[in-house]
Design an enzyme around this catalytic site. Structure first.
Site, short mmCIF file in Angstrom:
data_model
loop_
_atom_site.label_atom_id
_atom_site.label_comp_id
_atom_site.label_asym_id
_atom_site.label_seq_id
_atom_site.Cartn_x
_atom_site.Cartn_y
_atom_site.Cartn_z
N LYS A 167 32.86 59.38 -14.29
CA LYS A 167 31.51 59.69 -14.03
C LYS A 167 31.09 61.01 -14.31
CE LYS A 167 32.81 60.47 -9.39
NZ LYS A 167 33.17 59.54 -8.04
N TYR A 179 18.28 92.21 -10.36
CA TYR A 179 16.88 91.97 -9.54
C TYR A 179 17.28 92.28 -7.96
CZ TYR A 179 14.53 88.66 -12.67
OH TYR A 179 14.03 88.16 -13.87
C1 LIG Z 1 34.63 59.67 -7.87
C2 LIG Z 1 35.14 58.67 -7.41
C3 LIG Z 1 36.66 58.48 -7.52
C4 LIG Z 1 37.61 59.60 -7.96
O1 LIG Z 1 37.71 60.48 -7.15
P1 LIG Z 1 38.43 61.76 -7.52
O2 LIG Z 1 38.94 62.48 -6.26
O3 LIG Z 1 37.54 62.60 -8.36
O4 LIG Z 1 39.71 61.45 -8.25
C5 LIG Z 1 37.37 57.18 -7.18
N1 LIG Z 1 36.54 56.42 -6.51
C6 LIG Z 1 35.31 56.36 -6.13
C7 LIG Z 1 34.50 55.26 -5.52
C8 LIG Z 1 34.65 57.56 -6.62
O5 LIG Z 1 33.36 57.79 -6.49
#
Ligand SMILES: *Cc1c(COP(=O)(O)O)cnc(C)c1O
Length: 373
Positions: free
Chosen positions: A46, A267
């Site tokens: 993702k 700044y």
């Molecule tokens: C992002 C996510 C993961 C992966 O989690 P990590 O800690 O990044 O490995 C697994 N399951 C769900 C539902 C997620 O949203």
């Protein structure tokens, strides 16, 4: 060309700010996680593979033994399929709703965490859509509460033929503590969810609960599959296992100059030099993902040494105090990377920003070039 100009052209070749993804690090991290579990590995890509490039990370993870991919929005499967990746893909959020025809065409499994969502999917499905029933295992985020689970199963049975239940999913709220005790309530809820689905006549099922921390720390959470995202790119949220950073952010020194003691920097002049020193300007700022809220200690690597970022982070640039050393225009600056030594890690930047490594890697801006190492 005049000699005056020619002699000033030395070493001024610039390279643009670039995020280099490192597929071999993703492969090493998958191998490390496979030491901890016999469960299947779903590579979660993702947010564009946690900022590293979804296709790059997915290809490296699959080559290293991951057999599923996870995304939030089914539409994000299109580039993965276009790249020729053939493994099953699960999408669990679908913020704009599910396009059932697209899900079927892209062969994306859909996680469903409410009765309304499931009814909608059944109504919309022409070709059968593969579904994972998502139980709320303690986050009150996605996932169906236990009270509604029986109703969800009744609807799923009624929708047979238009949907096919192939999985049961949960998510651990407290896996980062690295403690089986913290995970026990979610594990129990997951077993209840699975058993009810089997009793309702569905199966075989892929049952999955753990993400990176659970995969690394607690075998009781592994079930049939673990969903690993952060771990692919070198982040263990529980900070119990050292994984390999999967990207390097580099830029060039834009210019450098000597300033006297008492010079206000950037700044608001929040930093004032205490002695004569060289400063250099580097062309990455908060629009590129350098956190503006940096604590003392933030630094970059130039010429094999760590040099502090001084003054406020600007939109497009930072100022670095390089002490006695003048670095010519064009010298490579490493903002973070897996190298060790003087090169800061993503974890260092998270600490300086008062955040978590995930935000550092997912905030790299669009004008930073992407390359694959
Ligand atoms: C992002 C996510 C993961 C992966 O989690 P990590 O800690 O990044 O490995 C697994 N399951 C769900 C539902 C997620 O949203």
């Amino acid at each position: 060309m005049s000699a005056l100009i020619a002699e000033r052209l030395t070493l001024s070749r610039m390279h643009p700010p670039t995020l280099h993804a490192i597929p071999s690090a993703v492969a090493a991290n998958v191998a490390r996680i496979r030491k901890e579990t016999d469960a299947r590995i779903m590579a979660v890509v993702k947010a564009d593979g946690y900022g590293h490039g979804a296709v790059t990370v997915a290809q490296a993870a699959v080559a290293a033994g991951a057999t599923w991919l996870g995304i939030t929005d089914a539409a994000d499967a299109a580039p993965l399929r276009a790249a020729g990746i053939d493994v099953p893909i699960l999408a669990w959020l679908n913020p704009a709703g599910v396009d059932a025809a697209q899900a079927a065409a892209l062969r994306v499994d859909i996680a469903v965490g409410s009765v309304e969502e499931l009814c909608q999917l059944i109504a919309d499905a022409d070709a059968p859509v593969r579904v994972h029933l998502h139980m709320d295992t303690g986050m009150s985020r996605g996932g169906c509460p236990l009270e509604d689970w029986a109703e969800l199963l009744r609807v799923a049975r009624a929708g047979r033929g238009r949907i096919e239940v192939v999985g049961v999913m949960g998510h651990l709220p407290r896996a980062d503590e690295g403690s089986p005790r913290a995970n026990a309530p979610a594990v129990l809820r997951m077993r209840q969810a699975r058993d009810a689905v089997l009793r309702a006549g569905f199966g075989p099922l892929a049952v999955h609960l753990a993400a990176t921390s659970g995969a690394l720390n607690d075998p009781s959470t592994h079930f049939d599959m673990v969903r690993v995202g952060a771990g692919l790119v070198g982040i263990d949220p529980s900070e119990s296992t050292v994984l390999m950073g999967a990207s390097r952010l580099t830029a060039s020194v834009v210019h450098s100059r000597l300033v006297p003691a008492g010079t206000p920097i950037g700044y608001d002049g929040t930093h004032v030099t205490t002695g004569e020193t060289y400063l250099c300007v580097v062309g990455v700022g908060y629009a590129d993902g350098i956190p503006r809220e940096l604590a003392q200690g933030a630094a970059v690597e130039i010429g094999g040494a760590r040099h502090p970022v001084v003054g406020r982070v600007s939109m497009d640039q930072i100022i670095v105090d390089t002490g006695d050393t003048a670095y010519p225009r064009g010298t490579t600056v490493t903002v973070f990377g897996p190298d060790g030594g003087a090169v800061p890690t993503v974890q260092d930047w998270a600490r300086w920003a008062g955040s978590i490594p995930h935000t550092i890697v997912t905030h790299i801006g669009p004008r930073v070039r992407r390359s694959v190492a």
